[in-house]
Design an enzyme around this catalytic site. Structure first.
Site, PDB file in Angstrom:
ATOM      1  N   HIS A  64      28.415 -38.088  41.377  1.00 51.62           N
ATOM      2  CA  HIS A  64      28.940 -37.234  40.300  1.00 51.62           C
ATOM      3  C   HIS A  64      27.848 -36.228  39.946  1.00 51.62           C
ATOM      4  CE1 HIS A  64      30.396 -35.677  36.571  1.00 51.62           C
ATOM      5  NE2 HIS A  64      29.476 -36.302  35.863  1.00 51.62           N
ATOM      6  N   HIS A  78      26.807 -32.191  38.079  1.00 50.15           N
ATOM      7  CA  HIS A  78      27.180 -31.052  37.241  1.00 50.15           C
ATOM      8  C   HIS A  78      26.786 -29.785  38.012  1.00 50.15           C
ATOM      9  CE1 HIS A  78      26.690 -33.724  33.363  1.00 50.15           C
ATOM     10  NE2 HIS A  78      27.597 -34.189  34.203  1.00 50.15           N
ATOM     11  N   TYR A  97      36.277 -27.303  56.909  1.00 46.34           N
ATOM     12  CA  TYR A  97      35.416 -28.404  56.460  1.00 46.34           C
ATOM     13  C   TYR A  97      35.786 -28.862  55.054  1.00 46.34           C
ATOM     14  CZ  TYR A  97      33.056 -27.817  60.740  1.00 46.34           C
ATOM     15  OH  TYR A  97      32.815 -27.759  62.077  1.00 46.34           O
TER      16      TYR A  97
HETATM   17 ZN   LIG Z   1      28.837 -35.777  33.961  1.00 44.56          ZN
END
Ligand SMILES: [Zn+2]
Length: 219
Positions: A99, A101, A126
């Site tokens: 995960h 940002h 891709y």
């Molecule tokens: Zn986050």
């Protein structure tokens, strides 16, 4: 607490989390203490600690959790642990989750007028092969359990989701696969933003169907 010594495979995965964390941080794919990485183990899962910079992880201090989210060892886990759990619970084949940002993906996640079922177009083969269709998860405040539920509703069909006004959650069969897919998503978000306002030819349905059949993709 009775903690068994980590065996060879777990130690290898701990080192791999540290290595990929540093690489993602050094290349600006996540900043400060943002972003988290997890890996599935035989007896639970590893997650990067809360307030940890991905560039400075310590393999011995990664949070080890059971499937109820309880701590087995290590530092307290990231507060975004529930995003990872929701994904693992719906995807038996997920071996790791990243995960981030990351800037361009986060920028796309803030745009209005996106198709919530498919928020990045098929610009390259891709992207189709590593991500497929990318749903947008509606905005929830950090830590809101409803965000976990929203991910749960999509993760069965999607290996990656984009959290609105936040960033991507990407799973893979291995940590390497999850990292590569997160990078492909970020590069595609960058292309999407670079191409805004230009006439674009996307992959057509026939080309997408060909990729699905040749590479055995399910989305
Ligand atoms: Zn986050």
């Amino acid at each position: 607490m009775n903690v068994k010594p980590a065996h060879g495979e777990e130690n290898r995965l701990r080192e791999q989390i540290v290595r990929y964390g540093r690489s993602l941080f050094d290349r600006g794919l996540t900043a400060g203490a943002s972003g988290n990485i997890s890996v599935r183990l035989d007896d639970g899962w590893l997650l990067t600690p809360t307030n940890a910079c991905l560039g400075e992880l310590d393999p011995g201090r990664l949070a080890k959790l059971d499937w109820a989210g309880r701590s087995i060892s290590g530092d307290p886990p990231s507060k975004e642990a529930f995003l990872h759990r929701a994904m693992y619970e719906e995807r038996d084949g997920a071996g790791a989750i990243v995960h981030l940002h990351s800037t361009h993906s986060a920028a796309v996640s803030c745009m209005s007028g996106l198709d919530h079922a498919d928020c990045l177009p098929p610009l390259t083969a891709y992207f189709v092969m590593k991500i497929g269709r990318l749903p947008l998860v509606p905005y929830h405040r950090p830590g809101d359990p409803a965000l976990g539920e929203a991910i749960r509703g999509l993760a069965g069909k999607h290996s990656a989701v984009l959290l609105a006004n936040h960033g991507p959650v990407v799973s893979g069969t291995s940590l390497e696969a999850a990292v590569y897919a997160a990078e492909e998503l970020e590069e595609t978000a960058k292309l999407f933003l670079l191409l805004r306002g230009s006439p674009v030819s996307l992959l057509n349905q026939q080309q997408i169907d060909e990729l699905k059949s040749v590479f055995n993709l399910s989305f």
